[in-house]
Design a protein around this motif. Sequence first.
Motif, PDB file in Angstrom:
ATOM      1  N   SER A   1       0.833  -1.214   0.000  1.00 31.23           N
ATOM      2  CA  SER A   1       0.000   0.000   0.000  1.00 31.23           C
ATOM      3  C   SER A   1       0.865   1.260   0.000  1.00 31.23           C
ATOM      4  CB  SER A   1      -0.948   0.012   1.195  1.00 31.23           C
ATOM      5  OG  SER A   1      -0.223   0.013   2.418  1.00 31.23           O
TER       6      SER A   1
ATOM      7  N   GLU B   1       0.402   4.936  -1.960  1.00 28.65           N
ATOM      8  CA  GLU B   1       0.333   6.200  -1.208  1.00 28.65           C
ATOM      9  C   GLU B   1       1.486   7.129  -1.546  1.00 28.65           C
ATOM     10  OE1 GLU B   1      -0.540   6.433   2.939  1.00 28.65           O
ATOM     11  OE2 GLU B   1      -1.389   4.410   2.958  1.00 28.65           O
TER      12      GLU B   1
ATOM     13  N   SER C   1      -7.595  -6.357   1.390  1.00 31.26           N
ATOM     14  CA  SER C   1      -7.721  -5.731   0.066  1.00 31.26           C
ATOM     15  C   SER C   1      -8.605  -6.572  -0.854  1.00 31.26           C
ATOM     16  CB  SER C   1      -6.339  -5.548  -0.572  1.00 31.26           C
ATOM     17  OG  SER C   1      -5.734  -6.797  -0.846  1.00 31.26           O
TER      18      SER C   1
ATOM     19  N   GLU D   1      -7.000  13.617   0.017  1.00 34.02           N
ATOM     20  CA  GLU D   1      -8.237  13.103  -0.568  1.00 34.02           C
ATOM     21  C   GLU D   1      -7.963  12.319  -1.843  1.00 34.02           C
ATOM     22  OE1 GLU D   1     -11.205  13.047   0.727  1.00 34.02           O
ATOM     23  OE2 GLU D   1     -10.393  14.042   2.504  1.00 34.02           O
TER      24      GLU D   1
ATOM     25  N   VAL E   1      -6.599   8.963  -0.782  1.00 34.19           N
ATOM     26  CA  VAL E   1      -7.689   8.133  -0.258  1.00 34.19           C
ATOM     27  C   VAL E   1      -8.464   7.494  -1.398  1.00 34.19           C
ATOM     28  CG1 VAL E   1      -9.936   8.219   0.906  1.00 34.19           C
ATOM     29  CG2 VAL E   1      -7.958   9.317   1.956  1.00 34.19           C
ATOM     30  N   THR E   2      -8.811   8.270  -2.420  1.00 35.52           N
ATOM     31  CA  THR E   2      -9.562   7.753  -3.563  1.00 35.52           C
ATOM     32  C   THR E   2      -8.790   6.648  -4.270  1.00 35.52           C
ATOM     33  OG1 THR E   2     -10.612   9.914  -3.869  1.00 35.52           O
ATOM     34  CG2 THR E   2     -10.718   8.372  -5.713  1.00 35.52           C
TER      35      THR E   2
ATOM     36  N   ASN F   1      -8.691   3.533  -1.829  1.00 31.89           N
ATOM     37  CA  ASN F   1     -10.003   2.926  -1.585  1.00 31.89           C
ATOM     38  C   ASN F   1     -10.380   1.929  -2.674  1.00 31.89           C
ATOM     39  OD1 ASN F   1     -11.809   5.728  -0.016  1.00 31.89           O
ATOM     40  ND2 ASN F   1     -10.347   4.249   0.814  1.00 31.89           N
ATOM     41  N   GLN F   2      -9.961   2.182  -3.914  1.00 33.44           N
ATOM     42  CA  GLN F   2     -10.313   1.280  -5.007  1.00 33.44           C
ATOM     43  C   GLN F   2      -9.767  -0.128  -4.785  1.00 33.44           C
ATOM     44  OE1 GLN F   2      -9.925   1.027  -9.895  1.00 33.44           O
ATOM     45  NE2 GLN F   2      -9.428   2.922  -8.852  1.00 33.44           N
ATOM     46  N   THR F   3      -8.709  -0.252  -3.996  1.00 27.76           N
ATOM     47  CA  THR F   3      -8.113  -1.562  -3.736  1.00 27.76           C
ATOM     48  C   THR F   3      -8.792  -2.295  -2.586  1.00 27.76           C
ATOM     49  OG1 THR F   3      -6.449  -0.794  -2.117  1.00 27.76           O
ATOM     50  CG2 THR F   3      -5.897  -0.586  -4.449  1.00 27.76           C
TER      51      THR F   3
ATOM     52  N   ARG G   1      -9.291   0.959   3.430  1.00 27.83           N
ATOM     53  CA  ARG G   1     -10.074   2.113   3.871  1.00 27.83           C
ATOM     54  C   ARG G   1      -9.213   3.321   4.218  1.00 27.83           C
ATOM     55  NH1 ARG G   1     -13.765   1.194   9.019  1.00 27.83           N
ATOM     56  NH2 ARG G   1     -11.680   0.864   9.878  1.00 27.83           N
ATOM     57  N   GLY G   2      -8.224   3.136   5.066  1.00 32.18           N
ATOM     58  CA  GLY G   2      -7.451   4.271   5.559  1.00 32.18           C
ATOM     59  C   GLY G   2      -6.072   4.359   4.937  1.00 32.18           C
TER      60      GLY G   2
END
Length: 381
Positions: A272, A276, A328, A356, A359-360, A363-365, A368-369
């Motif tokens: 992840s 990020e 995931s 933001e 996050v978008t 989130n697709q994977t 959540r955070g």
Amino acid sequence: METDDLDWKTKLPPRKNLAQNDFPKDVAAMANAGGGVIIYGVEEVQKAATRRTDAGELGEIHERALRSAAYTAISPPVMGLKIYRLGDEGHRAVIVEIPASTEGPHLIYRQDLFGAPKRNDADTVWMREREIEVAYRARFEERRRGDEALAGLYDEAAAGRGDDRAWLIAVARPRFPHIGAPIARHAIGDLFNRISTAAPTWSTNQVTHPISKCDFFAPRPGLRRWVAPDRGTRDNRETWASVHHDGSATLVTTAGGHSRREGNFEPHQIESSAIELGVVDFLALAWSTAEKYGLDEYDVRMGLVWSGKEPLRVWTVDSVGDLTDQYSTPLWRYTPVDATLNLQTTLEDFQSDVYEFAVTCVNQTGLRGLRWTRSPDKSFD
């Protein structure tokens, strides 16, 4: 003399009820006519400047109110205002530069009524129905061309990637491309230093940043761009970045197959942190490029490309610090994430947009955070 793109004003508009006075109308009128300049602190007679006067004090709160009015009292918002203070007390002037816009017509609402103001020589008039229709057609056509250009930039960056392992592809294109002289080769190192300043502002340095793999001090020429090549380190990671002469920026970096203590991840397995920090480094590159060129609005796109026989799986750290992919969602295809961002801002003000967007993308994977990206309140999730 006042013209389509120049308007004299004696005093700054008061901060109280700013959205209800003429300031939003003046800004929208300039934006609808291709941009222009409003100068406060000048008296005029018959549209001709006669003498200097004191525009009044413009503090930080007042300046923020001006920008807020241009954003909240105009639809769609006018972003990217440039505001300059000139002179000393008693002879203060303020210049508000309104950029050209592809989002016309910009509308002003007064209770249940609305209209689209426009500069006509030295006057502000209201656009007629036919003019509004033409403006909407121009907006949609410009948006179509912009979408095609962004897709072309993304496809070019993604070409040849994804067969050996998953790659993160990110591209940014200014809404109004730069048409002057490009960044000089020796200045690319300065731009990299700005990236090094921006990225830690939005994230942690506890894990490897993809952009650190690029050699910005030995850029290579490309097709109307400078390319910062991968430095060739032996950790199974690879990153290439480019700064285009028109103000665009691209970042391509390996996302799958990274090395770890227990051996390498598989080509379809992604940490992840790779997503990020890929987002953080990409937006730092875009922000630094926009700052260097003096640009503001950008269309951005970030995606993961992979053409293997296994679905993408994203690994993160669980509550006891172990790596796991149980949280995931397996993905056979990652849909690229698009956004339009204003990059003519401070590192701190841009932090919410960075967060933001990250996050978008995460989130697709199915996650959540965020673990590695700093939230707007400067804490970590």
